[in-house]
Design an enzyme around this catalytic site. Sequence first.
Site, PDB file in Angstrom:
ATOM      1  N   SER B  40       0.813  -4.879  -0.129  1.00  0.00           N
ATOM      2  CA  SER B  40       0.261  -5.772  -1.159  1.00  0.00           C
ATOM      3  C   SER B  40      -1.243  -5.982  -0.945  1.00  0.00           C
ATOM      4  O   SER B  40      -2.004  -6.073  -1.907  1.00  0.00           O
ATOM      5  CB  SER B  40       0.963  -7.129  -1.139  1.00  0.00           C
ATOM      6  OG  SER B  40       2.345  -6.957  -1.053  1.00  0.00           O
ATOM      7  N   HIS B  43      -2.913  -2.951  -2.309  1.00  0.00           N
ATOM      8  CA  HIS B  43      -2.962  -2.922  -3.772  1.00  0.00           C
ATOM      9  C   HIS B  43      -4.151  -3.722  -4.300  1.00  0.00           C
ATOM     10  O   HIS B  43      -4.792  -3.330  -5.269  1.00  0.00           O
ATOM     11  CB  HIS B  43      -1.659  -3.496  -4.367  1.00  0.00           C
ATOM     12  CG  HIS B  43      -0.468  -2.607  -4.163  1.00  0.00           C
ATOM     13  ND1 HIS B  43      -0.565  -1.244  -4.002  1.00  0.00           N
ATOM     14  CD2 HIS B  43       0.859  -2.888  -4.090  1.00  0.00           C
ATOM     15  CE1 HIS B  43       0.645  -0.721  -3.838  1.00  0.00           C
ATOM     16  NE2 HIS B  43       1.521  -1.698  -3.875  1.00  0.00           N
ATOM     17  N   CYS B 162       6.363 -11.781   6.035  1.00  0.00           N
ATOM     18  CA  CYS B 162       6.433 -11.171   4.705  1.00  0.00           C
ATOM     19  C   CYS B 162       7.550 -10.137   4.617  1.00  0.00           C
ATOM     20  O   CYS B 162       8.652 -10.417   4.185  1.00  0.00           O
ATOM     21  CB  CYS B 162       5.082 -10.566   4.322  1.00  0.00           C
ATOM     22  SG  CYS B 162       5.111  -9.614   2.794  1.00  0.00           S
TER      23      CYS B 162
END
Lengths: 361, 361
Positions: B40, B43, B162
């Site tokens: 993430s 990204h 996470c």
Amino acid sequence: MKAAVLREAKKPMQIEDVKISKPGPHEVLIRTVAAGICHSDLHIADGLFPFPLPTVLGHESAGIVEQVGSDVRYVVPGDHVITCLSVFCGHCEHCLTGHMSRCMTDEWARGPKDEPRLSSDKGRLHQFINLSSYAEMLLVSEHNIVKIRKDMPLDKACVIGCGVMTGFGAAIHTAKVEPGSTVAVVGCGGIGLSAINGAAVAGAGRIIAIDMLGSKLNLAKEFGATDVINAKDGDVVAKVRELTGGGVHYSFEAIGMKKTAEDCFSMLRAGGVATIIGMIPIGTNIEIHGPELLQEKKMQGSMMGSNRFRVDMPRLVDFYLADRLKLDLLVSHTIKLNQINEAFDTLRKGEVARQVIKFDA
Amino acid sequence: MKAAVLREAKKPMQIEDVKISKPGPHEVLIRTVAAGICHSDLHIADGLFPFPLPTVLGHESAGIVEQVGSDVRYVVPGDHVITCLSVFCGHCEHCLTGHMSRCMTDEWARGPKDEPRLSSDKGRLHQFINLSSYAEMLLVSEHNIVKIRKDMPLDKACVIGCGVMTGFGAAIHTAKVEPGSTVAVVGCGGIGLSAINGAAVAGAGRIIAIDMLGSKLNLAKEFGATDVINAKDGDVVAKVRELTGGGVHYSFEAIGMKKTAEDCFSMLRAGGVATIIGMIPIGTNIEIHGPELLQEKKMQGSMMGSNRFRVDMPRLVDFYLADRLKLDLLVSHTIKLNQINEAFDTLRKGEVARQVIKFDA
């Protein structure tokens, strides 16, 4: 015996003299007392679903045991029974974990190998999903019936066998509606009304009924709906969100259409579950917007209300006799077997809840 | 303090001197000990997801409490903590029913109103999802952290925050994998491997790992996979059906693609449940064939593994210390903060499980 025979789709059924076989070791012969008229029968009669013809339709019935096969221990002659759609095997993974509506073993469904269960002087008649209820007698597997108390009127009991069990069970078993939660039911035919009834019995705090016919929405209130939305009045999903401050915990699709199934997913709050009861046509895909899954929304199917037939149908009977299951509101007309073609015409117009054939004693 | 600042997408981060604010009444200042590098973050760095810049990335961290705000009672300086992705409010419907990963209240996330949590001499830096772990210090809400035992190595603990929590929790909480059941996991990155690990701890009978890289499938076996399928070798759904005699009870999608999500539904047996963990892109619809719902199949999303952070993270720590949670296999490289751009390059190539930044004490 007399039975309504469908020899050709889209043509009227004929009342004919039909021969019924004797029970095999695990079979039961039943004198039919009442049989409901369901949309699924209509779909076959109208040639929308394939089924081998000639046949005797009907799959929602109740009656009295007349004769039992040599190995039957569950019932004796004189017992009152509701017929089931499903012939559970009793020993597969699904049956043994309390999910007999998922059973796909067909060993009990075949009946005696050498002899057709139903025939006329023109030859064999195909038994319709192991039942064929539009006939004065039924010959079925002992795993196809549920014994009920004798003070239950059989002309009300019959509808438990399909639509009521399917809708009610979707609410209490498949979705497990929680007391105080919010519910939306899309489609207020017999199945949708039964889902509303189930959600009400399960203690839902708010039940939103959705349909395009005002008459059905009025009926829905009598089954327990606290709010109604006429789908003709605009965006159903937006209205549900507005009524519930963000969406419902449980939604139910009781029509069988792509759009309404997708709406059921969209109208959920985070963590909510959409239960699809309607028969979505083969080849139709339901589309759900992927990122909404991050809100832990769910979509699931329900097969015959996830019922454990022999456990749950007697409970539904008790609910009716305690005035909690609204079968009197559901059964709108009682007719005779020879009025069956007119009854199918009425159903095609779509305005009635449920018609029941009452057989002569 | 030093932090890796992203001033422009697709450009390298710069290690800069960054000013961090003092804790407000419900905030906690943490000395960062370790931070994982997650897809993430990549990204955002690559401009695939929008986020206001400049920012300090990083959202998977562990550290030691340095200072607490006036109203904080949960931790004291010296406590070891893992940071969470979610700032649960503790009083909404979701939090109060044990679903804090669904909490959407943002009152604890805002921090002090007048002062940015992070800034440099060039002005304000946006804190990344209330964390910004690629920095020597973290200033977060007290509802953003979980206290853990001090014998837990923090450079392993950080990844629990996470990916591990997300995958492991999807198996044990969202899907509630049953002992003896069959499981398929599509995608064997950090999240998929953690889902396999969770399914193994939950006692699954058979766990089928699916990926296109042989190296990841080998790793999957060490996490508990009993069977592996290389997706390059043909029809994954047919292979899963063959291995399990008709489909799995539980499937998990840990990539975030339409095709693999749809495969996860197709590979279910009757009554099975597909859990979508991967982030499906906005605008992408998952299509499921309507009639298959009649087999009572389900599709559901999982958000951060449906975890109750303060309850579940300490359990994951215990699992690691009992050698049941395979963090040593998951964390493939340990690097320094100034190697962060190289680490992102490595992640772009996709071959590593998890890289962790270890900060200087």
